[in-house]
Enzyme design. Structure first.
Site, short mmCIF file in Angstrom:
data_model
loop_
_atom_site.label_atom_id
_atom_site.label_comp_id
_atom_site.label_asym_id
_atom_site.label_seq_id
_atom_site.Cartn_x
_atom_site.Cartn_y
_atom_site.Cartn_z
N HIS A 169 0.85 -1.20 0.00
CA HIS A 169 0.00 0.00 0.00
C HIS A 169 0.88 1.24 0.00
O HIS A 169 2.05 1.19 0.33
CB HIS A 169 -0.89 0.03 1.24
N ASP A 175 0.63 5.01 1.91
CA ASP A 175 -0.15 5.64 2.98
C ASP A 175 -0.94 6.81 2.38
O ASP A 175 -0.34 7.68 1.75
CB ASP A 175 0.79 6.17 4.07
N HIS A 178 4.67 0.09 0.10
CA HIS A 178 5.43 -0.60 1.14
C HIS A 178 4.54 -1.65 1.78
O HIS A 178 3.32 -1.68 1.54
CB HIS A 178 6.02 0.38 2.16
N ARG A 186 6.00 -9.01 16.10
CA ARG A 186 6.60 -7.74 15.69
C ARG A 186 5.65 -6.61 16.05
O ARG A 186 4.43 -6.76 15.92
CB ARG A 186 6.90 -7.73 14.18
#
Ligand SMILES: C=C1C[C@]23C[C@@]1(O)CC[C@H]2[C@]1(C)CCC[C@@](C)(C(=O)O)[C@H]1[C@@H]3C(=O)O
Ligand SMILES: O=C(O)CCC(=O)C(=O)O
Ligand SMILES: [Fe+2]
Length: 373
Positions: free
Chosen positions: A239, A241, A295, A305
């Site tokens: 995607h 942002d 990203h 994570r």
């Protein structure tokens, strides 16, 4: 790299068929279910590392002109290419950053029924979400999220602390104070970055700082449990942002990747550094000169994570339009729009991916032309 636009209509609100993302159960299964398996083209990988400059902000805070110009040059080169850079000596107290990352466990390790009590309502961005299974029916991200808004126009009103105590209860007041302070620091840092971006673009130095002074931003807490088939899943899918600027604090696990030169390249965690990237709204403010890039976040078999993404957004009704210096021969890459319009588009009509701003621009022009009929 295929991240074809998903259907324009998103999944209806939570219903009985909605998948419950319960890591304590899912991890006991040998295979992940089909809803979490992403298309092969979204899962290609390389062993390359993204060449993202590490900007030392100490020179900026000391008002050392040669350092400021050198930083602006590094930022300009990165933003014209992939839109990512990292900053150190950013002024955010390391113990505050540490607490903000560690305190995520206090919420995400709660029993699922408790977390579900705070799940986001349809149409709202605030609250808990498990794999976004209430919004999407395939390509589900292997993550839990907790999101809340931040604005500091009225200092007497600590919106984040209030959100934590009113949503989670008074036992979360101390944690809410940490995230209130963290968001205040993120806002301060984002305005510093806006000054550097203006300098790097040759725009009046305070232009973007003033544009975002009364920002209405979003804090997104990401929690990526270990996955038994990490090569088939994605923590966050490919995607761009939709927002203006992202300040990401990632832990030391690794998994953030950027699509650059037709390859997925890793952004390795740098101790005490914060990852900065340009979003769609700032790409429009720069008239396309700076890139909002694709990203994603990978998951792994062994470790949870965690990441904290602060999304800077302008006041919702402020018109997003590049400053005159960014428009040559009247050539505009994107139409005027407001963050309220783009936010609504990503929340009600379109799942943010690699084409959001383009599809949004067409949607906006169609909507405005139909309103003239
Ligand atoms: C405006 C937004 C939508 C998303 C959160 C954000 O504040 C900025 C990033 C967007 C997102 C993370 C992009 C990938 C898809 C998404 C659905 C997600 O994985 O969470 C997006 C967020 C959203 O809630 O729509
Ligand atoms: O968790 C990460 O490393 C990236 C998350 C992200 O891109 C997002 O939340 O927009
Ligand atoms: Fe992102």
């Amino acid at each position: 790299m295929d991240s074809s636009p998903t259907s324009l209509l998103l999944r209806p609100p939570m219903d009985t068929s909605t998948i419950l993302f319960d890591p304590s159960i899912l991890q006991k299964q040998s295979k992940i279910t089909k809803e979490f398996i992403w298309p092969q083209n979204d899962r290609t990988n390389s062993l390359e590392v993204l060449q993202a400059p590490l900007i030392d902000l100490q020179g900026f805070f000391l008002n050392h002109e040669p350092s400021i110009l050198a930083s602006a040059e590094l930022i300009s080169s990165a933003c014209r290419s992939h839109g990512f850079f990292q900053v150190i000596n950013h002024g955010v107290d390391p113990s505050l950053s540490r607490q903000a990352l560690d305190f995520l466990d206090h919420f995400f390790t709660l029993p699922l029924p408790l977390k579900l009590r705070h799940r986001r309502n349809p149409g709202s961005m605030w609250g808990y979400a498990g794999a976004h299974s209430d919004r999407f029916s395939s390509n589900l991200p292997w993550k839990e999220t907790f999101s809340f808004g931040f604005h500091d126009t009225s200092l007497s009103h600590p919106v984040v602390t209030d959100f934590f105590t009113s949503t989670l209860g008074h036992e979360f007041k101390q944690i809410g104070l940490v995230y209130q302070k963290y968001c205040e620091e993120m806002k301060k840092l984002s305005l510093t970055i806006m000054e550097l971006l203006a300098i790097s673009l040759g725009v009046e130095r305070m232009h973007f700082r003033e544009f975002f002074e009364d920002s209405n931003s979003i804090m997104r807490c990401n929690y990526y449990p270990p996955c038994q088939e990490p090569e088939l899943a994605l923590g966050t899918g490919p995607h761009c942002d939709p927002t203006s600027l992202t300040i990401l604090q990632q832990d030391n696990v690794g998994g953030l990747q950027v699509f650059s030169d037709e390859k997925w390249k890793s952004v390795p965690p740098v101790p005490d550094a914060l990852v900065i990237n340009i979003g769609d709204t700032f790409m429009a403010l720069s008239n396309g000169k700076y890139k909002s890039c694709l990203h994603r976040a990978l998951v792994n078999r062994q470790r949870t994570r965690k990441s904290l993404a602060f999304f800077l957004c302008p006041r919702e009704d402020r018109v997003v339009r590049p400053p005159p210096g960014m428009v040559v021969d009247g050539m505009r890459k994107y139409p005027d729009f407001t963050w309220a319009e783009l936010k609504e588009f990503t929340q009600k009509h379109y799942r943010a991916d690699m084409n959001t701003l383009q599809i949004f621009s067409q949607w906006l022009l169609t909507a405005s032309s139909s309103s003239f009929k």
